[in-house]
Design a protein around this motif. Structure first.
Motif, PDB file in Angstrom:
ATOM      1  N   LEU A 110      47.005  49.678  56.006  1.00 37.74           N
ATOM      2  CA  LEU A 110      46.064  48.560  56.027  1.00 37.74           C
ATOM      3  C   LEU A 110      46.690  47.251  55.571  1.00 37.74           C
ATOM      4  CD1 LEU A 110      42.736  50.055  54.613  1.00 37.74           C
ATOM      5  CD2 LEU A 110      43.043  48.981  56.836  1.00 37.74           C
ATOM      6  N   LEU A 111      47.788  47.316  54.840  1.00 36.27           N
ATOM      7  CA  LEU A 111      48.318  46.116  54.204  1.00 36.27           C
ATOM      8  C   LEU A 111      48.682  45.034  55.218  1.00 36.27           C
ATOM      9  CD1 LEU A 111      50.542  47.616  51.342  1.00 36.27           C
ATOM     10  CD2 LEU A 111      48.247  46.615  51.184  1.00 36.27           C
ATOM     11  N   LEU A 112      49.471  45.390  56.223  1.00 38.83           N
ATOM     12  CA  LEU A 112      49.900  44.393  57.199  1.00 38.83           C
ATOM     13  C   LEU A 112      48.734  43.884  58.045  1.00 38.83           C
ATOM     14  CD1 LEU A 112      52.168  42.743  58.399  1.00 38.83           C
ATOM     15  CD2 LEU A 112      52.697  44.666  59.910  1.00 38.83           C
ATOM     16  N   PRO A 113      47.848  44.757  58.573  1.00 44.72           N
ATOM     17  CA  PRO A 113      46.694  44.237  59.318  1.00 44.72           C
ATOM     18  C   PRO A 113      45.816  43.302  58.502  1.00 44.72           C
ATOM     19  CG  PRO A 113      46.981  46.562  59.774  1.00 44.72           C
ATOM     20  CD  PRO A 113      47.936  46.233  58.677  1.00 44.72           C
ATOM     21  N   VAL A 114      45.530  43.669  57.261  1.00 43.53           N
ATOM     22  CA  VAL A 114      44.692  42.805  56.416  1.00 43.53           C
ATOM     23  C   VAL A 114      45.403  41.490  56.145  1.00 43.53           C
ATOM     24  CG1 VAL A 114      43.648  42.566  54.125  1.00 43.53           C
ATOM     25  CG2 VAL A 114      43.395  44.700  55.390  1.00 43.53           C
ATOM     26  N   ALA A 115      46.702  41.550  55.876  1.00 48.83           N
ATOM     27  CA  ALA A 115      47.466  40.326  55.637  1.00 48.83           C
ATOM     28  C   ALA A 115      47.440  39.424  56.867  1.00 48.83           C
ATOM     29  CB  ALA A 115      48.901  40.670  55.258  1.00 48.83           C
ATOM     30  N   ALA A 116      47.521  40.009  58.060  1.00 49.64           N
ATOM     31  CA  ALA A 116      47.492  39.210  59.286  1.00 49.64           C
ATOM     32  C   ALA A 116      46.131  38.538  59.467  1.00 49.64           C
ATOM     33  CB  ALA A 116      47.809  40.096  60.491  1.00 49.64           C
ATOM     34  N   LEU A 117      45.050  39.271  59.216  1.00 44.57           N
ATOM     35  CA  LEU A 117      43.713  38.688  59.331  1.00 44.57           C
ATOM     36  C   LEU A 117      43.516  37.571  58.319  1.00 44.57           C
ATOM     37  CD1 LEU A 117      41.616  41.953  59.833  1.00 44.57           C
ATOM     38  CD2 LEU A 117      42.171  40.242  61.566  1.00 44.57           C
ATOM     39  N   LEU A 118      43.956  37.792  57.086  1.00 43.27           N
ATOM     40  CA  LEU A 118      43.810  36.769  56.057  1.00 43.27           C
ATOM     41  C   LEU A 118      44.685  35.557  56.357  1.00 43.27           C
ATOM     42  CD1 LEU A 118      43.708  38.987  52.832  1.00 43.27           C
ATOM     43  CD2 LEU A 118      41.791  37.839  53.976  1.00 43.27           C
ATOM     44  N   ALA A 119      45.830  35.775  56.999  1.00 38.54           N
ATOM     45  CA  ALA A 119      46.689  34.649  57.369  1.00 38.54           C
ATOM     46  C   ALA A 119      45.993  33.728  58.368  1.00 38.54           C
ATOM     47  CB  ALA A 119      48.004  35.170  57.952  1.00 38.54           C
ATOM     48  N   VAL A 120      45.232  34.308  59.293  1.00 32.38           N
ATOM     49  CA  VAL A 120      44.473  33.481  60.238  1.00 32.38           C
ATOM     50  C   VAL A 120      43.400  32.692  59.496  1.00 32.38           C
ATOM     51  CG1 VAL A 120      42.983  33.499  62.270  1.00 32.38           C
ATOM     52  CG2 VAL A 120      44.923  35.060  62.147  1.00 32.38           C
TER      53      VAL A 120
ATOM     54  N   SER B  54      38.332  49.124  59.382  1.00 29.98           N
ATOM     55  CA  SER B  54      38.628  49.164  57.948  1.00 29.98           C
ATOM     56  C   SER B  54      39.344  47.889  57.525  1.00 29.98           C
ATOM     57  CB  SER B  54      39.486  50.387  57.614  1.00 29.98           C
ATOM     58  OG  SER B  54      38.804  51.590  57.901  1.00 29.98           O
ATOM     59  N   ALA B  55      40.269  47.415  58.350  1.00 28.68           N
ATOM     60  CA  ALA B  55      40.981  46.172  58.045  1.00 28.68           C
ATOM     61  C   ALA B  55      40.026  44.981  58.047  1.00 28.68           C
ATOM     62  CB  ALA B  55      42.105  45.954  59.056  1.00 28.68           C
ATOM     63  N   VAL B  56      39.092  44.971  59.001  1.00 27.38           N
ATOM     64  CA  VAL B  56      38.097  43.896  59.040  1.00 27.38           C
ATOM     65  C   VAL B  56      37.274  43.878  57.757  1.00 27.38           C
ATOM     66  CG1 VAL B  56      35.973  43.115  60.178  1.00 27.38           C
ATOM     67  CG2 VAL B  56      37.952  43.784  61.548  1.00 27.38           C
ATOM     68  N   LEU B  57      36.755  45.047  57.376  1.00 27.36           N
ATOM     69  CA  LEU B  57      35.920  45.127  56.176  1.00 27.36           C
ATOM     70  C   LEU B  57      36.713  44.763  54.924  1.00 27.36           C
ATOM     71  CD1 LEU B  57      33.973  48.414  56.999  1.00 27.36           C
ATOM     72  CD2 LEU B  57      33.114  46.075  57.128  1.00 27.36           C
ATOM     73  N   PHE B  58      37.937  45.250  54.835  1.00 29.72           N
ATOM     74  CA  PHE B  58      38.753  44.971  53.654  1.00 29.72           C
ATOM     75  C   PHE B  58      39.093  43.485  53.569  1.00 29.72           C
ATOM     76  CE2 PHE B  58      42.393  45.157  50.797  1.00 29.72           C
ATOM     77  CZ  PHE B  58      41.971  46.105  49.878  1.00 29.72           C
ATOM     78  N   SER B  59      39.340  42.853  54.715  1.00 28.57           N
ATOM     79  CA  SER B  59      39.636  41.420  54.702  1.00 28.57           C
ATOM     80  C   SER B  59      38.426  40.613  54.243  1.00 28.57           C
ATOM     81  CB  SER B  59      40.083  40.955  56.092  1.00 28.57           C
ATOM     82  OG  SER B  59      39.033  41.039  57.037  1.00 28.57           O
ATOM     83  N   TRP B  60      37.225  41.049  54.632  1.00 21.96           N
ATOM     84  CA  TRP B  60      36.020  40.357  54.163  1.00 21.96           C
ATOM     85  C   TRP B  60      35.802  40.587  52.669  1.00 21.96           C
ATOM     86  CZ3 TRP B  60      33.779  36.452  56.262  1.00 21.96           C
ATOM     87  CH2 TRP B  60      33.799  36.272  57.637  1.00 21.96           C
ATOM     88  N   VAL B  61      36.148  41.759  52.178  1.00 18.86           N
ATOM     89  CA  VAL B  61      36.050  42.010  50.734  1.00 18.86           C
ATOM     90  C   VAL B  61      36.986  41.074  49.975  1.00 18.86           C
ATOM     91  CG1 VAL B  61      36.531  43.703  48.924  1.00 18.86           C
ATOM     92  CG2 VAL B  61      35.269  44.392  50.965  1.00 18.86           C
ATOM     93  N   VAL B  62      38.211  40.926  50.486  1.00 15.80           N
ATOM     94  CA  VAL B  62      39.162  40.016  49.841  1.00 15.80           C
ATOM     95  C   VAL B  62      38.649  38.579  49.909  1.00 15.80           C
ATOM     96  CG1 VAL B  62      41.496  39.069  49.929  1.00 15.80           C
ATOM     97  CG2 VAL B  62      41.123  41.516  50.290  1.00 15.80           C
ATOM     98  N   ALA B  63      38.117  38.175  51.075  1.00 16.17           N
ATOM     99  CA  ALA B  63      37.584  36.822  51.214  1.00 16.17           C
ATOM    100  C   ALA B  63      36.420  36.591  50.255  1.00 16.17           C
ATOM    101  CB  ALA B  63      37.145  36.580  52.658  1.00 16.17           C
ATOM    102  N   ALA B  64      35.557  37.604  50.110  1.00 14.59           N
ATOM    103  CA  ALA B  64      34.446  37.485  49.167  1.00 14.59           C
ATOM    104  C   ALA B  64      34.956  37.364  47.735  1.00 14.59           C
ATOM    105  CB  ALA B  64      33.515  38.691  49.302  1.00 14.59           C
ATOM    106  N   GLY B  65      36.008  38.112  47.411  1.00 16.96           N
ATOM    107  CA  GLY B  65      36.595  38.014  46.084  1.00 16.96           C
ATOM    108  C   GLY B  65      37.153  36.626  45.810  1.00 16.96           C
ATOM    109  N   VAL B  66      37.826  36.041  46.816  1.00 19.00           N
ATOM    110  CA  VAL B  66      38.356  34.685  46.667  1.00 19.00           C
ATOM    111  C   VAL B  66      37.211  33.684  46.503  1.00 19.00           C
ATOM    112  CG1 VAL B  66      39.638  32.847  47.834  1.00 19.00           C
ATOM    113  CG2 VAL B  66      40.461  35.197  47.925  1.00 19.00           C
ATOM    114  N   PHE B  67      36.129  33.897  47.258  1.00 22.77           N
ATOM    115  CA  PHE B  67      34.968  33.010  47.152  1.00 22.77           C
ATOM    116  C   PHE B  67      34.356  33.071  45.752  1.00 22.77           C
ATOM    117  CE2 PHE B  67      30.345  32.448  47.406  1.00 22.77           C
ATOM    118  CZ  PHE B  67      30.281  31.164  47.921  1.00 22.77           C
TER     119      PHE B  67
END
Length: 227
Positions: free
Chosen positions: A28-38, A97-110
């Motif tokens: 999941l690390l690379l997919p989530v990192a790619a989504l967050l990079a966008v 899973s990568a989509v959901l995890f990226s939103w969790v990270v975004a929510a954490g940053v928010f």
């Protein structure tokens, strides 16, 4: 069969479960990192306006996209291309899973930003809470449709799945977010909607070219003829 042998079997199975969980997390690390990079690129370009296509005179300023279209708008649709590449390699389960995890990270940053700068500072940097909620819901719906369409359409010809997934995922997002926002803002609607749809249609064609370049680098799941 003795209880000792059963316990031994259970003990030997535990590392396998942990190993699979750890492997999934690493995947999941690379997919989530790619989504967050966008997300990060779109956020960085939120105040940089695209004026290259301003062809109308000043008295017709409302027909030029340069007074509202930012590089953030132009970059964000890349998220649907990234989803197609993740789906190609790992399938829809890990992609979601990568989509959901990226939103969790975004929510954490928010949450961190609200705690650090206050809700007023976050609103001044991004938007009002209703606008942010509408954006998140619209983008998540577009991501869901993108993942679903790619999984349903992938195969031969190879271009069909990424093209329609990027196109319709982007159109759903734009329809749910921009159309609703424009209808309630009183701003010129028709030309803005046309520009946004052109951006997402352009990403569908451009995304297929990028997807083709990555086909040799990103191995697909078996059973799809290399698509």
């Amino acid at each position: 069969m003795s209880d000792h042998s059963a316990d031994a079997r259970q003990t030997s199975a535990e590392p396998g479960v942990l190993s699979r969980a750890f492997s999934a997390f690493v995947s999941l690390l690379l997919p989530v990192a790619a989504l967050l990079a966008v997300f990060a690129a779109a956020y960085t370009g939120r105040n940089l306006y695209v004026t290259a296509f301003d062809a109308f005179p000043p008295e017709q300023w409302y027909l030029n996209p340069g007074y509202w279209l930012t590089y953030g708008h132009a970059v964000l649709p890349a998220i649907f291309l990234v989803l197609c590449l993740i789906n190609r390699r790992y399938g829809p389960g890990l992609t979601m899973s990568a989509v959901l995890f990226s939103w969790v990270v975004a929510a954490g940053v928010f949450i961190w930003a609200v705690y650090t700068y206050g809700i007023g500072g976050v609103r001044s940097s991004l938007a009002s809470l209703p606008v942010m909620a509408t954006f998140a819901g619209a983008l998540f719906a577009g991501q869901l449709l993108c993942v679903y369409l790619f999984d349903r359409l992938r195969g031969i010809p190879w271009w069909r799945a990424p093209f329609y997934a990027i196109l319709w995922g982007g159109i759903l997002y734009a329809g749910l977010f921009y159309v609703q926002m424009l209808m309630s803002s009183g701003a010129p609607v028709a030309n803005r909607i046309a520009v946004i749809l052109a951006v997402h249609a352009g990403w569908a064609f451009f995304g297929v070219l990028i997807y083709h370049l990555f086909r040799r680098l990103i191995r697909p799941l078996p059973g799809y003829g290399g698509a």
